[in-house]
Scaffold this motif. Sequence first.
Motif, PDB file in Angstrom:
ATOM      1  N   ALA A  17       0.748  28.487  -8.353  1.00 55.59           N
ATOM      2  CA  ALA A  17      -0.073  27.310  -8.663  1.00 55.59           C
ATOM      3  C   ALA A  17       0.120  26.869 -10.114  1.00 55.59           C
ATOM      4  N   GLY A  18       0.172  27.835 -11.028  1.00 53.88           N
ATOM      5  CA  GLY A  18       0.381  27.486 -12.437  1.00 53.88           C
ATOM      6  C   GLY A  18       1.732  26.862 -12.690  1.00 53.88           C
ATOM      7  N   ALA A  19       2.767  27.414 -12.074  1.00 47.67           N
ATOM      8  CA  ALA A  19       4.123  26.883 -12.255  1.00 47.67           C
ATOM      9  C   ALA A  19       4.256  25.481 -11.660  1.00 47.67           C
ATOM     10  N   MET A  20       3.618  25.250 -10.530  1.00 49.13           N
ATOM     11  CA  MET A  20       3.729  23.965  -9.835  1.00 49.13           C
ATOM     12  C   MET A  20       2.701  22.943 -10.295  1.00 49.13           C
ATOM     13  N   ALA A  21       1.861  23.311 -11.258  1.00 51.79           N
ATOM     14  CA  ALA A  21       0.794  22.405 -11.714  1.00 51.79           C
ATOM     15  C   ALA A  21       1.280  20.988 -12.021  1.00 51.79           C
ATOM     16  N   PRO A  22       2.429  20.814 -12.701  1.00 43.48           N
ATOM     17  CA  PRO A  22       2.861  19.439 -12.986  1.00 43.48           C
ATOM     18  C   PRO A  22       3.145  18.600 -11.734  1.00 43.48           C
ATOM     19  N   ARG A  23       3.406  19.260 -10.604  1.00 46.00           N
ATOM     20  CA  ARG A  23       3.689  18.525  -9.360  1.00 46.00           C
ATOM     21  C   ARG A  23       2.738  18.927  -8.240  1.00 46.00           C
ATOM     22  N   ILE A  24       1.607  19.527  -8.591  1.00 49.06           N
ATOM     23  CA  ILE A  24       0.701  20.066  -7.571  1.00 49.06           C
ATOM     24  C   ILE A  24       0.177  18.984  -6.631  1.00 49.06           C
TER      25      ILE A  24
END
Length: 171
Positions: free
Chosen positions: A88-95
């Motif tokens: 979730a943290g890694a994908m936050a910019p495209r969540i």
Amino acid sequence: MATTTDPLSAVVARLAAAGGPVDLEELRRTVDTMVPFCNHVGVRVTELAPDHGQAELPVRPELQNHFGTVHAGALFLAGEVAGAAAFAGAMAPRITQLQGFVLRSSKIAFLKPANGHIRARATLDEQAVRAILAGGAGRFELPGLAVLHDDADLLLGRIELDYVAWLGAAA
């Protein structure tokens, strides 16, 4: 048939409407409490960042095995939850484009008997994350690693994580 509400979808909808950067603390709070089984066991997401996730497993007698050490299933859950937080943290910019993700497979190595409070810290392949964030819509694979430690910082185990996910097109 019961209808359930996906708390992550509600947060993502709010984030999309706001149009600003993702509030990682709000995302952490949501991920921390959204899975009923994790709430039942007591595993907590304590950190959610672009480069890692961390979860903690409490000391509770019902999480022990017949030898008095932490049960393997509870250890795996802590590592899996840390991995989900890292994802979730890694994908936050495209969540807001995330259509779904699943832990496709994992491989765990238990190195020492686990006693007491457990901390699991997970990271994802940084090069793969950069490529995914820069890419378009579609299916992708993302490997990760969770390590398990006790309060004495003794390495108890390692879990290789293999995620598959789907991103939609930018709105």
